[in-house]
Scaffold this motif. Sequence first.
Motif, PDB file in Angstrom:
ATOM      1  N   ARG A 121       0.833  -1.199   0.000  1.00  0.00           N
ATOM      2  CA  ARG A 121       0.000   0.000   0.000  1.00  0.00           C
ATOM      3  C   ARG A 121       0.872   1.255   0.000  1.00  0.00           C
ATOM      4  NH1 ARG A 121      -3.463   1.213  -1.582  1.00  0.00           N
ATOM      5  NH2 ARG A 121      -4.778   2.235  -0.047  1.00  0.00           N
ATOM      6  N   LYS A 122       1.944   1.222   0.786  1.00  0.00           N
ATOM      7  CA  LYS A 122       2.858   2.362   0.821  1.00  0.00           C
ATOM      8  C   LYS A 122       3.514   2.572  -0.542  1.00  0.00           C
ATOM      9  CE  LYS A 122       6.751   4.203   3.501  1.00  0.00           C
ATOM     10  NZ  LYS A 122       7.711   3.928   4.595  1.00  0.00           N
ATOM     11  N   GLY A 123       3.721   1.478  -1.273  1.00  0.00           N
ATOM     12  CA  GLY A 123       4.328   1.563  -2.596  1.00  0.00           C
ATOM     13  C   GLY A 123       3.354   1.942  -3.693  1.00  0.00           C
ATOM     14  N   GLY A 124       2.086   2.143  -3.358  1.00  0.00           N
ATOM     15  CA  GLY A 124       1.114   2.600  -4.336  1.00  0.00           C
ATOM     16  C   GLY A 124       0.307   1.504  -5.001  1.00  0.00           C
ATOM     17  N   TYR A 125       0.427   0.270  -4.522  1.00  0.00           N
ATOM     18  CA  TYR A 125      -0.319  -0.837  -5.112  1.00  0.00           C
ATOM     19  C   TYR A 125      -1.736  -0.918  -4.522  1.00  0.00           C
ATOM     20  CZ  TYR A 125       4.255  -2.626  -6.629  1.00  0.00           C
ATOM     21  OH  TYR A 125       5.484  -2.771  -7.200  1.00  0.00           O
ATOM     22  N   THR A 126      -2.667  -1.419  -5.325  1.00  0.00           N
ATOM     23  CA  THR A 126      -3.978  -1.813  -4.827  1.00  0.00           C
ATOM     24  C   THR A 126      -3.900  -3.282  -4.434  1.00  0.00           C
ATOM     25  OG1 THR A 126      -5.139  -0.224  -6.234  1.00  0.00           O
ATOM     26  CG2 THR A 126      -6.412  -2.113  -5.430  1.00  0.00           C
ATOM     27  N   VAL A 127      -4.407  -3.610  -3.258  1.00  0.00           N
ATOM     28  CA  VAL A 127      -4.304  -4.983  -2.752  1.00  0.00           C
ATOM     29  C   VAL A 127      -5.683  -5.515  -2.398  1.00  0.00           C
ATOM     30  CG1 VAL A 127      -3.258  -6.508  -1.036  1.00  0.00           C
ATOM     31  CG2 VAL A 127      -2.033  -4.439  -1.782  1.00  0.00           C
ATOM     32  N   ARG A 128      -6.023  -6.670  -2.942  1.00  0.00           N
ATOM     33  CA  ARG A 128      -7.199  -7.434  -2.511  1.00  0.00           C
ATOM     34  C   ARG A 128      -6.698  -8.754  -1.945  1.00  0.00           C
ATOM     35  NH1 ARG A 128     -12.151  -5.488  -4.056  1.00  0.00           N
ATOM     36  NH2 ARG A 128     -12.177  -3.911  -5.721  1.00  0.00           N
ATOM     37  N   CYS A 129      -7.340  -9.215  -0.889  1.00  0.00           N
ATOM     38  CA  CYS A 129      -6.859 -10.400  -0.178  1.00  0.00           C
ATOM     39  C   CYS A 129      -7.865 -11.547  -0.247  1.00  0.00           C
ATOM     40  CB  CYS A 129      -6.596 -10.072   1.293  1.00  0.00           C
ATOM     41  SG  CYS A 129      -5.313  -8.848   1.558  1.00  0.00           S
ATOM     42  N   VAL A 130      -7.319 -12.743  -0.414  1.00  0.00           N
ATOM     43  CA  VAL A 130      -8.061 -13.983  -0.249  1.00  0.00           C
ATOM     44  C   VAL A 130      -7.433 -14.713   0.932  1.00  0.00           C
ATOM     45  CG1 VAL A 130      -8.555 -16.243  -1.243  1.00  0.00           C
ATOM     46  CG2 VAL A 130      -8.749 -14.186  -2.654  1.00  0.00           C
ATOM     47  N   LEU A 131      -8.216 -15.027   1.910  1.00  0.00           N
ATOM     48  CA  LEU A 131      -7.746 -15.690   3.124  1.00  0.00           C
ATOM     49  C   LEU A 131      -8.247 -17.125   3.142  1.00  0.00           C
ATOM     50  CD1 LEU A 131      -6.279 -15.410   5.877  1.00  0.00           C
ATOM     51  CD2 LEU A 131      -8.466 -14.652   6.843  1.00  0.00           C
ATOM     52  N   THR A 132      -7.328 -18.081   3.168  1.00  0.00           N
ATOM     53  CA  THR A 132      -7.729 -19.484   3.195  1.00  0.00           C
ATOM     54  C   THR A 132      -8.252 -19.853   4.586  1.00  0.00           C
ATOM     55  OG1 THR A 132      -5.557 -20.293   3.886  1.00  0.00           O
ATOM     56  CG2 THR A 132      -5.931 -20.023   1.516  1.00  0.00           C
ATOM     57  N   LEU A 147      -0.850 -26.065  -0.286  1.00  0.00           N
ATOM     58  CA  LEU A 147      -1.352 -25.185  -1.325  1.00  0.00           C
ATOM     59  C   LEU A 147      -0.561 -25.356  -2.616  1.00  0.00           C
ATOM     60  CD1 LEU A 147      -3.386 -23.057  -2.099  1.00  0.00           C
ATOM     61  CD2 LEU A 147      -1.983 -21.329  -0.955  1.00  0.00           C
ATOM     62  N   MET A 148       0.757 -25.479  -2.509  1.00  0.00           N
ATOM     63  CA  MET A 148       1.566 -25.657  -3.711  1.00  0.00           C
ATOM     64  C   MET A 148       1.325 -27.032  -4.343  1.00  0.00           C
ATOM     65  SD  MET A 148       5.161 -23.625  -3.209  1.00  0.00           S
ATOM     66  CE  MET A 148       5.768 -24.663  -1.890  1.00  0.00           C
ATOM     67  N   ALA A 149       1.063 -28.038  -3.517  1.00  0.00           N
ATOM     68  CA  ALA A 149       0.762 -29.361  -4.062  1.00  0.00           C
ATOM     69  C   ALA A 149      -0.537 -29.326  -4.875  1.00  0.00           C
ATOM     70  CB  ALA A 149       0.649 -30.378  -2.924  1.00  0.00           C
ATOM     71  N   ASP A 188     -11.301 -24.981  -3.210  1.00  0.00           N
ATOM     72  CA  ASP A 188     -11.702 -23.851  -2.381  1.00  0.00           C
ATOM     73  C   ASP A 188     -11.499 -22.577  -3.201  1.00  0.00           C
ATOM     74  OD1 ASP A 188      -8.970 -23.423  -2.380  1.00  0.00           O
ATOM     75  OD2 ASP A 188      -8.712 -23.640  -0.216  1.00  0.00           O
ATOM     76  N   LEU A 189     -11.740 -21.435  -2.603  1.00  0.00           N
ATOM     77  CA  LEU A 189     -11.647 -20.189  -3.354  1.00  0.00           C
ATOM     78  C   LEU A 189     -10.224 -19.954  -3.870  1.00  0.00           C
ATOM     79  CD1 LEU A 189     -12.829 -17.569  -4.413  1.00  0.00           C
ATOM     80  CD2 LEU A 189     -12.432 -16.540  -2.159  1.00  0.00           C
ATOM     81  N   ALA A 190      -9.233 -20.143  -3.015  1.00  0.00           N
ATOM     82  CA  ALA A 190      -7.858 -19.857  -3.419  1.00  0.00           C
ATOM     83  C   ALA A 190      -7.416 -20.731  -4.584  1.00  0.00           C
ATOM     84  CB  ALA A 190      -6.916 -20.037  -2.223  1.00  0.00           C
ATOM     85  N   THR A 191      -7.607 -22.033  -4.467  1.00  0.00           N
ATOM     86  CA  THR A 191      -7.139 -22.935  -5.525  1.00  0.00           C
ATOM     87  C   THR A 191      -7.969 -22.782  -6.800  1.00  0.00           C
ATOM     88  OG1 THR A 191      -8.488 -24.705  -4.535  1.00  0.00           O
ATOM     89  CG2 THR A 191      -6.148 -24.622  -3.947  1.00  0.00           C
ATOM     90  N   THR A 192      -9.236 -22.438  -6.650  1.00  0.00           N
ATOM     91  CA  THR A 192     -10.079 -22.243  -7.839  1.00  0.00           C
ATOM     92  C   THR A 192      -9.630 -21.029  -8.632  1.00  0.00           C
ATOM     93  OG1 THR A 192     -11.976 -23.300  -6.778  1.00  0.00           O
ATOM     94  CG2 THR A 192     -12.432 -21.873  -8.657  1.00  0.00           C
ATOM     95  N   SER A 214     -14.556 -17.432   0.978  1.00  0.00           N
ATOM     96  CA  SER A 214     -15.304 -18.628   0.606  1.00  0.00           C
ATOM     97  C   SER A 214     -15.758 -18.580  -0.847  1.00  0.00           C
ATOM     98  CB  SER A 214     -16.534 -18.782   1.509  1.00  0.00           C
ATOM     99  OG  SER A 214     -17.350 -19.850   1.061  1.00  0.00           O
ATOM    100  N   LEU A 215     -15.627 -19.711  -1.506  1.00  0.00           N
ATOM    101  CA  LEU A 215     -16.121 -19.851  -2.877  1.00  0.00           C
ATOM    102  C   LEU A 215     -17.639 -19.809  -2.928  1.00  0.00           C
ATOM    103  CD1 LEU A 215     -15.267 -20.474  -5.824  1.00  0.00           C
ATOM    104  CD2 LEU A 215     -15.407 -22.907  -5.245  1.00  0.00           C
ATOM    105  N   TRP A 216     -18.271 -20.093  -1.790  1.00  0.00           N
ATOM    106  CA  TRP A 216     -19.733 -20.252  -1.774  1.00  0.00           C
ATOM    107  C   TRP A 216     -20.452 -19.065  -1.165  1.00  0.00           C
ATOM    108  CZ3 TRP A 216     -19.893 -23.884  -4.976  1.00  0.00           C
ATOM    109  CH2 TRP A 216     -18.929 -24.898  -4.960  1.00  0.00           C
ATOM    110  N   ASP A 217     -19.739 -17.963  -0.998  1.00  0.00           N
ATOM    111  CA  ASP A 217     -20.382 -16.757  -0.482  1.00  0.00           C
ATOM    112  C   ASP A 217     -21.132 -16.088  -1.633  1.00  0.00           C
ATOM    113  OD1 ASP A 217     -20.998 -14.153   0.401  1.00  0.00           O
ATOM    114  OD2 ASP A 217     -19.371 -14.236   1.863  1.00  0.00           O
ATOM    115  N   LEU A 218     -22.435 -16.218  -1.653  1.00  0.00           N
ATOM    116  CA  LEU A 218     -23.222 -15.739  -2.792  1.00  0.00           C
ATOM    117  C   LEU A 218     -23.128 -14.227  -2.962  1.00  0.00           C
ATOM    118  CD1 LEU A 218     -26.409 -17.965  -2.479  1.00  0.00           C
ATOM    119  CD2 LEU A 218     -24.423 -18.273  -3.958  1.00  0.00           C
ATOM    120  N   LYS A 219     -23.010 -13.499  -1.847  1.00  0.00           N
ATOM    121  CA  LYS A 219     -22.896 -12.049  -1.950  1.00  0.00           C
ATOM    122  C   LYS A 219     -21.611 -11.686  -2.687  1.00  0.00           C
ATOM    123  CE  LYS A 219     -22.834  -7.831   0.875  1.00  0.00           C
ATOM    124  NZ  LYS A 219     -21.522  -7.320   0.479  1.00  0.00           N
ATOM    125  N   ASP A 220     -20.499 -12.309  -2.299  1.00  0.00           N
ATOM    126  CA  ASP A 220     -19.242 -12.038  -2.977  1.00  0.00           C
ATOM    127  C   ASP A 220     -19.298 -12.488  -4.426  1.00  0.00           C
ATOM    128  OD1 ASP A 220     -18.192 -10.917  -0.750  1.00  0.00           O
ATOM    129  OD2 ASP A 220     -16.982 -12.642  -0.150  1.00  0.00           O
TER     130      ASP A 220
END
Length: 393
Positions: free
Chosen positions: A27-38, A92-94, A103-107, A61-67
């Motif tokens: 953020r300090k470097g000027g990037y926009t960041v969105r996060c996915v939390l497993t 995760l790497m495997a 899940d959301l991250a791997t998808t 979550s992959l199943w959060d309908l609002k998101d």
Amino acid sequence: MHNKRILLIVGGGIAAYKACELIRLLRKGGYTVRCVLTAGGAHFVTPMTLAALSEHPVYTSLWDLKDEAEMGHIQLSREADLVVIAPATADLMAKMAAGIADDLATTLLLATDKPVLAAPAMNVRMWQHAATVRNVAQLRADGVTVLSPDEGPMACGEFGPGRLPEPAAIFAAIQSHFADGQALAGKHILITAGPTHEPIDPVRYIANRSSGKQGFAIAAAAASLGARVTLVAGPVALDTPVGVTRIDIETALQMAAAINAALPADVAILVAAVADWRSDAAAIKIKKDGNAPAPLALVENPDILATLAASPQRPRLLIGFAAETDHVLDHAQAKLARKGCDWIIANDVSGDVMGGSHNRVHLVTATGVESWDELPKQAVADRLVSRIADALT
């Protein structure tokens, strides 16, 4: 780097807390960041923490309908300019290597068409296991940038490679990915940093207060623009910047030899605070005997900057540093003429610059002086390296 978008996937592991510092740097470097939390990552950091730091909703979550209604996983995976996984666990790497999407991250990793950078973190035995070695090789073959983990003590009590690279190193790797045109690609830049230690006896030495931070920052900035960087470092406790070849030395004589061995170079930036004198070191510890100490015999060290300026292998651009406590510009201009280099970077070190995080410098050349406002040392480094890239074109 403004307007570059990072999708940060935070995997499950004790190192997940370092993702918070990485977000702050981005953020300090000027990037926009969105996060996915497993699900695993949520055991170590909370969505609220990541949302507060990134200033964006956190996806879990992959199943959060609002998101899914607002931003489906396909859009989320493709709107970023770079997908970063930190920490990237063995599990995760495997899954990435096998193309599993459960899940959301791997998808989104399977759905993305954008570059992916993974910063591994795991137990040393997991990192060295044949399955992980195979998975990392597959990911790299698939075009994923997999950073090498740091080596050191781990939360589990073991020691070895597997620690998450420090956030600053991950940030440097991200900067390198986005380097504009790789302006220094194909150039060899030689940098010195830190102090030298000149032994008096087996337990004492002559030194100075240089931390090496400015030189290391310059090395990181040069590597981020595609340069091949050789960093000759005195005794400092700093992590090696990503993509930099580091040579550790202790004395001025060792530094001079390392510089000579690293030539030829397109640019040399001699940031190190090299001791002007060395002692004829005693073979055993000098003991107090109640009398006045004998005078310390000193021998002048080689003038590395002047020697390099007169060398047949003189770099195309030779830059010295002048750390002064008074009459800064007068001393710097005299040094420029005396040493025969192209530029001098002068600064006043009478305060807390040595060891501090900020610097205010003056760029002194044959045509004049350019004074810069006080900046973080990395910002000073970025600005200097940008000037170097311009000078080489």
